[in-house]
Design an enzyme around this catalytic site. Structure first.
Site, short mmCIF file in Angstrom:
data_model
loop_
_atom_site.label_atom_id
_atom_site.label_comp_id
_atom_site.label_asym_id
_atom_site.label_seq_id
_atom_site.Cartn_x
_atom_site.Cartn_y
_atom_site.Cartn_z
N VAL A 1 -3.18 6.36 -1.80
CA VAL A 1 -2.27 5.41 -2.44
C VAL A 1 -2.34 4.05 -1.76
CG1 VAL A 1 0.15 4.92 -3.01
CG2 VAL A 1 -0.72 7.27 -3.21
N CYS A 2 -2.45 4.04 -0.44
CA CYS A 2 -2.40 2.80 0.34
C CYS A 2 -3.39 1.73 -0.12
CB CYS A 2 -2.58 3.09 1.82
SG CYS A 2 -1.30 4.17 2.50
N PRO A 3 -4.66 2.06 -0.37
CA PRO A 3 -5.58 0.98 -0.76
C PRO A 3 -5.25 0.38 -2.12
CG PRO A 3 -6.70 3.10 -0.90
CD PRO A 3 -5.37 3.34 -0.22
N ILE B 1 -2.63 -2.28 -1.22
CA ILE B 1 -3.22 -3.38 -0.47
C ILE B 1 -4.07 -4.24 -1.40
CG2 ILE B 1 -4.78 -3.96 1.43
CD1 ILE B 1 -3.82 -1.29 2.76
#
EC number: 1.11.1.28
Length: 195
Positions: free
Chosen positions: A60-62, A65
């Protein structure tokens, strides 16, 4: 430490960060040329959007970002600096950016809070010792004006962060779903109408 909230001062920090920009175009003579130290005093008079993510090399993080990256110019137009933070090292950030197509030209720095000092001071550390998915909007006086936290499996809405920044910078009463350019609320007129 509890999660910091609206009206709190954002904690001071001095962290090593992977620089923003296209890393393939950096004239690096040594590995350290990709890194810099970022402090809480570096952006005087600017708004800051400080967002924490749990870990590099996740799923999920990328997406989040990359979404901040796509809107970076919009945030810059509003005199706001985006700062991304996780507990990973600056070297992990470098490796992740080098391998992930959506992160290769990230325009803002990725801060390494490997000692977890900022994460702890901001109250974003969870029981596993990693940062929760939390976003702060900090005004030029270092006062927190917005906080958002989501479950680890749910990505944040970067368009909403930009919308809230616009509303905060308008210094007016903004209705639900207000967008930049929409009329704001006039409390005096509303009071007259209800009398």
């Amino acid at each position: 430490m509890p999660l910091l909230t609206i009206g709190d001062q954002f904690p001071a920090y001095q962290l090593t960060a992977l620089i923003g920009g296209d890393l393939s175009k950096v004239d690096a003579k040594q590995p350290g040329d990709y890194f810099t130290t970022i402090t809480s005093d570096e952006h005087p008079g600017k708004w800051r959007v400080v967002f924490f993510w749990p870990k590099d090399f996740t799923f999920v993080c990328p997406t989040e970002i990359a979404a901040f990256s796509k809107l970076n110019d919009e945030f810059e137009d509003r005199d706001a600096q985006i700062l991304g933070v996780s507990i990973d090292s600056e070297f992990a950030h470098f490796q992740w950016r080098a391998q992930h197509n959506d992160l290769k030209t990230l325009p803002f720095p990725m801060l390494s809070d490997i000692k977890r000092e900022l994460s702890q001071a901001a109250g974003v550390l969870n029981a596993d010792g990693v940062a929760d998915r939390v976003t702060f909007i900090v005004d030029p006086n270092n006062e927190i004006q917005f906080v958002s936290a989501t479950a680890g499996s749910v990505g944040r809405n970067v368009d909403e962060v930009l919308r809230v920044l616009d509303a905060l910078q308008s210094d007016e009463l903004c209705a639900c779903n207000w967008r930049k350019g929409d009329p704001t609320l006039d409390a005096g007129e509303l009071l007259k109408a209800s009398a």
